[in-house]
Design a protein around this motif. Structure first.
Motif, PDB file in Angstrom:
ATOM      1  N   GLY A   1      -0.179  11.613  -8.302  1.00 60.50           N
ATOM      2  CA  GLY A   1      -0.134  12.712  -7.352  1.00 60.50           C
ATOM      3  C   GLY A   1      -0.742  12.357  -6.014  1.00 60.50           C
ATOM      4  N   LEU A   2      -1.509  11.255  -5.967  1.00 66.95           N
ATOM      5  CA  LEU A   2      -2.192  10.825  -4.745  1.00 66.95           C
ATOM      6  C   LEU A   2      -1.773   9.387  -4.426  1.00 66.95           C
ATOM      7  N   PRO A   3      -0.606   9.186  -3.812  1.00 70.77           N
ATOM      8  CA  PRO A   3      -0.085   7.837  -3.600  1.00 70.77           C
ATOM      9  C   PRO A   3      -0.475   7.199  -2.271  1.00 70.77           C
ATOM     10  N   HIS A   4      -1.162   7.934  -1.382  1.00 74.60           N
ATOM     11  CA  HIS A   4      -1.432   7.422  -0.036  1.00 74.60           C
ATOM     12  C   HIS A   4      -2.665   6.529  -0.007  1.00 74.60           C
ATOM     13  N   LEU A   5      -2.525   5.342   0.585  1.00 77.87           N
ATOM     14  CA  LEU A   5      -3.676   4.501   0.887  1.00 77.87           C
ATOM     15  C   LEU A   5      -4.351   4.970   2.171  1.00 77.87           C
ATOM     16  N   ASN A   6      -3.540   5.474   3.092  1.00 81.12           N
ATOM     17  CA  ASN A   6      -4.033   6.172   4.278  1.00 81.12           C
ATOM     18  C   ASN A   6      -3.018   7.262   4.578  1.00 81.12           C
ATOM     19  N   ASN A   7      -3.041   7.832   5.772  1.00 84.45           N
ATOM     20  CA  ASN A   7      -2.146   8.969   5.997  1.00 84.45           C
ATOM     21  C   ASN A   7      -0.690   8.563   6.181  1.00 84.45           C
ATOM     22  N   ILE A   8      -0.395   7.263   6.224  1.00 80.82           N
ATOM     23  CA  ILE A   8       0.987   6.806   6.363  1.00 80.82           C
ATOM     24  C   ILE A   8       1.407   5.933   5.179  1.00 80.82           C
ATOM     25  N   LYS A   9       0.601   4.943   4.839  1.00 83.10           N
ATOM     26  CA  LYS A   9       0.992   3.947   3.846  1.00 83.10           C
ATOM     27  C   LYS A   9       0.838   4.470   2.428  1.00 83.10           C
TER      28      LYS A   9
END
Length: 646
Positions: A172-180
């Motif tokens: 459910g939380l795939p973001h390393l940052n707000n883009i990647k």
């Protein structure tokens, strides 16, 4: 806001047809919810539009998408920003992890789980952990590993004899940052990403369990653990109709899960510290001063803040005409009859907060958001591979939700015929009340049905709940053939942690320390001049606020008997600690005083320090250390709970 990039938008369109995106621009539209089985019509109306070009779309591209799509949406067509994060604190490697792991298991399960009648097997529930990890892949962020690993260890203490959970992971939380994004797991997520993870957990459970008429399911029950939270705001409010489309997709995914018989457990949330202690309420009012607990749902995180009851009629209305025929008559019904022809409502979800070993609320608990269910949430860690070191120990409502989930699963294993509502009621009825500093039973600040008077806050016991099941006139076959042993109560004192068994094991880890002292003076006074009260935490980007501070103190123990604090700063901690204060609280979280901890200049290297405590307040129930840290040129706070022992 920094968590928004303009690249992902969500709408809901009557009839379930996604309007065409502008053909001359790199927008790609698709259904948000997809699976091998038929998607319910009310979920099939959600569509997501993603920008496939490089970087952020220019204003003209965004305006073109809005013009082509937004007018057809029957909720607010909105950008799906990165707003959701895990709900614990954590940090560095330390030698106490195996000790903390064993202590966590014992605090939740007691000395041993109830026995199983020889020759009988327990029902195994599917537990879907909606978090930072996808399937069996190794995640970047260990939050899911700790949450899921603890659920597994708490329900599978002896895999050859007793294992009540089949733990799975949905990303459910795939973001390393707000883009990647990382398909194996990230740090943060958006509302619609959480929504699709919840939906996948339900559709996978159904497709793998209900394969043929009359064939018993492998996992008769589904529990969804969501130890994650989004900050109050436009995407987190009590009125679902006023939420954006992205937030409504998560809300509707939870409605679908509950209507299909799943038990959804959500972490109640943690305080963000610093200037963010003053936050708006989810109804838009405020800001509130969190020294006042009477603030309703102000500060509650979502999905836990969406607590309410849901009826069988509502489920039939959203799931469609085939609802009864396809599920109720073939699977395990989510509703039971309170009287002939009258169907009892069930909670949409179960919010859970964390407590320490003395049943005092954790220092990072969010004020005014105390639900009726709490569980142990202090310094937990777990790993999936016994050959690997334990991940960082974590403290927060995430761990409380994991412990409550495991207790529910251990209980359901004996009697899976119970509906989710019946199980929830059983755990609360047999649980132990928790008390405040005046020895008064705490009452819930949030409730499913706004009960008057408010419900007592209780900590569940698998032993007590299973004893209740097994003492019935017709106990399940899995119940012990002999009478069950007595269930030991949780610690009753609100002012002391009973962790004396750890004292010798911790003391052995602190050889060759540098000795100094922390003096509270003859009349300790509360202090607000501490980093955790004045500086923003550095653990998460500014657009993710529910997460508490990252704690650089990898190994802390607080010994009331000897009056000293031992601290180990891990070699892998590379930031610079400028100042640090030891904070003492009573059982209500009220500040008793603080003392400056003298560190070697520019503490950015490994060190072991031992502090002698002078004039310790007698009613000390909790201790924290708050650091002022410089990391990558940015100064902020980092605060963590330490153990109290006697």
């Amino acid at each position: 806001m920094a968590g928004c990039t303009g690249r992902r938008w969500v709408g809901r369109f009557p009839g379930g047809v996604c309007p065409a995106a502008p053909t001359d621009m790199p927008w790609k539209g698709r259904k948000l919810f997809q699976s091998e089985i038929e998607v319910p019509a009310f979920l099939a109306e959600y569509c997501v539009y993603e920008y496939s070009g490089a970087g952020a779309p220019d204003p003209a591209a965004t305006a073109a998408l809005q013009a082509a799509v937004a007018g057809s949406s029957d909720c607010t067509f909105t950008e799906d920003c990165v707003t959701v994060g895990p709900l614990t604190d954590e940090k560095e490697v330390d030698a106490t992890r195996s000790i903390l792991h064993d202590e966590f298991i014992q605090q939740v399960n007691g000395a041993a789980l109830p026995p199983v009648n020889p020759g009988e097997t327990l029902a195994i529930a599917r537990v879907a952990v909606i978090d930072t990890k996808a399937g069996a892949q190794t995640p970047e962020n260990p939050h899911a590993t700790v949450v899921g690993g603890l659920i597994r260890d708490l329900t599978c203490s002896d895999p050859g004899v007793r294992c009540a959970a089949d733990v799975t992971y949905e990303l459910g939380l795939p973001h390393l940052n707000n883009i990647k994004l990382d398909p194996s797991g990230g740090h943060f997520g958006s509302m619609s990403q959480v929504a699709t993870a919840i939906y996948r957990s339900v559709s996978d459970w159904q497709s793998q369990n209900y394969t043929a008429p009359g064939v018993p399911p492998v996992n008769p029950r589904l529990v969804i653990n969501a130890s994650i939270g989004a900050q109050p705001g436009l995407d987190c409010g009590p009125n679902a109709e006023q939420l954006s489309c992205a937030a409504q997709s998560a809300y509707d995914a939870i409605r679908h899960a509950t209507c299909q018989g799943a038990l959804v457990v959500a972490a109640a949330g943690n305080s963000p510290g610093g200037e963010l202690r003053r936050e708006p309420a989810i109804d838009g009012s405020g800001p509130y001063d969190f020294s006042d607990e009477e603030v309703g749902l102000a500060g509650g995180t979502c999905p836990a803040a969406w607590t309410r009851m849901i009826s069988r009629d509502e489920c039939e209305g959203i799931e469609g005409a085939k609802y009864d025929a396809l599920f109720i008559n073939e699977g395990y019904a989510p509703f039971s009859q309170s009287s002939p022809g009258v169907w009892a409502q069930t909670p949409l979800l179960v919010p859970v907060a964390g407590v320490d070993a003395s049943n005092a609320l954790l220092p990072n608990a969010r004020k005014g958001s105390l639900p009726r269910n709490v569980a142990f949430g202090l310094l937990g860690t777990a790993t999936e591979d016994p050959m690997l070191p334990f991940p960082p120990p974590m403290t927060g409502s995430s761990l409380g939700a994991a412990a409550w989930t495991a207790t529910a699963v251990n209980t359901w294993a004996y009697q899976p015929e119970l509906t989710a509502r019946e199980l929830i009621d059983l755990l609360h009825a047999t649980g132990s009340p928790i008390y405040d500093a005046q020895n008064a039973v705490r009452t819930a600040k949030v409730d499913w049905d706004h009960a008057v008077p408010p419900e007592k806050v209780k900590r569940p016991s698998a032993c007590a709940a299973i004893a209740k099941i097994c003492s019935s006139t017709s106990p399940p076959a899995a119940c012990p053939a002999m009478p069950m042993p007595a269930c030991a109560p949780f610690a009753s004192s609100p002012t002391q942690n009973h962790l004396s068994t750890l004292q010798a094991r911790f003391s052995a880890l602190f050889a060759n320390t540098t000795a100094t002292k922390a003096d509270f003076g003859s009349t300790p006074k509360p202090s607000t001049d501490v980093p955790g009260d004045t500086l923003r935490n550095l653990s998460t980007p500014s657009w993710i606020h529910p997460q508490p501070e990252t704690f650089p103190c990898g190994n802390c123990a607080f010994n009331l008997g000897l009056g000293n604090v031992d601290i180990y700063i891990n070699p892998s901690f590379t930031s610079t600690i400028r100042t640090a204060r030891l904070l003492l609280n009573d059982a209500n979280g009220g500040r008793l005083g603080s003392a400056l901890l003298h560190f070697p200049s520019g503490m950015s290297h490994p060190a072991k320090l031992s502090y002698t405590i002078n004039n310790l307040p007698a009613n000390t129930a909790q201790a924290e250390i708050s650091f002022e840290v410089e990391s990558n040129g940015v100064t902020g706070s980092s605060t963590g709970t330490i153990l109290l022992m006697k």
